[in-house]
Design an enzyme around this catalytic site. Sequence first.
Site: not given
Ligand code: CMC
Length: 426
Positions: A304, A361
Amino acid sequence: MTEAATLTYQGKTYELPVIEGTEGEKGIDISRLRQTSGLITLDSGYANTGSCTSAITFMDGEKGILRYRGIPVEQLARHSSFRETAYLLVRGSLPTRKELNRFSVLLNDASLVHEDMKVFYQNFPKGSHPMGILSSMVNALRSFYPELQTMEEEIDITVTRLLSKVRTLAAMSYKMSRGHTVVYPRPDLSYCANFLNMMFDSPVKPYEIDEDLVEALNVFWILHADHEQNCSTSAVRMVGSGRVNLYAAISAGIAALWGPLHGGANQAVVEMLQDITASGKSMQHYIERAKDRQDPFRLMGFGHRVYKTYDPRAKIIKVMCDRVLDKLKISDPLLDMAKEMEEIALRDDYFIEHNLYPNVDFYSGIILRAIGIPTNMFTVMFAIGRLPGWIAQWKESMDDPQWKLCRPRQIYVGPAERDYTPVDQR
Ligand code: CMC
């Protein structure tokens, strides 16, 4: 005295006021930065940018805290109804009994939708995603319910219309997609029971309302009711800042929520667990894929932007999953898979180092399956739940005398000025 931060650039120092919120978070106010220094800030994905001050929702991503208007979400999930929580978010305080009764009357009065809207459903191609349909239908509501005389009336009536009609539209879309008779809302049923009845009642098989499922839906919607400046809420505020009507702003919010990184993750989690089963590969195989930077696969329902600990909403939903499935004697292999995946991931160094925990989720799809909601409608369920938050945030922005048209800047990195070349010389 207000604190200030200083920025030194090319020998000049700029004083930037520091704003402090009621829970002690601090932010540097850069609203005069460009005017005084010619500089702008750059913040991809707005991860460090506060777009507004807000008195609606407080969350602390490190401690796993979520409160609506100051009240912990755990207390609301235990004691409140979605209808009452919606009132709290939109109006700012819990309603008195009289106010709650009046709100119920308004919701009931607004629960039907114009019969002509049914025709729209027939014209969407078969297999259209319900989120695309819902977003279009909500935008179309403006044509059926034109602007009211005063802003106060517009807010009062449009808010209840939206909260009530979106629920009807969602159930109607499900019935129409199956070629079944539409079931109309009933004045004697609660907000959640009414929705379930509109979804599942049939002239040949009356729906028996199960209070455990009504309660599960009530908690599910309370937990989704607001989450401060997330992607879809920011879309609502951004679109609304052009002073467009509330239906159009909410339609934009629904479109934003549809994405798998945001609200679409609840559908993606169940599809991921089903894919894992179908593949015959081990859970560990998918965990390894999620850790591989070259592989686009991510564990859906994990991670998240704000929570760097267990999402408080996921904690409540996980407990509810166990309770509801147990009580209804439903055995869902996806729940066991989800728990196994969580256990493996939370022991894994990659997930520990990246602070990746289950989000709302991860378990919500399991509860929706138990209620009988089809997978492609999961994000619609999230959208109905998020409505009070979107409306409250829109209303707050409209009431804010400082609220301006949202118009971010950019740093241009394209070609410098060059001449047009006629087509035969290229
Ligand atoms: N599985 C594997 N690696 C992950 C995941 C995941 N679900 N989420 C983040 N990471 C890793 C990512 O690869 C990155 O690694 P590195 O720094 O080594 O490159 C690091 O963690 C940071 O990720 P980010 O994408 O830069 O972080 P963010 O804050 O932009 O991402 C997120 C937040 C929710 C988009 C992401 O965690 C994700 O894609 N999760 C899966 C989709 C999901 O479950 N979304 C629902 C969110 S909760 C409902 C809502 O409020 O919308």
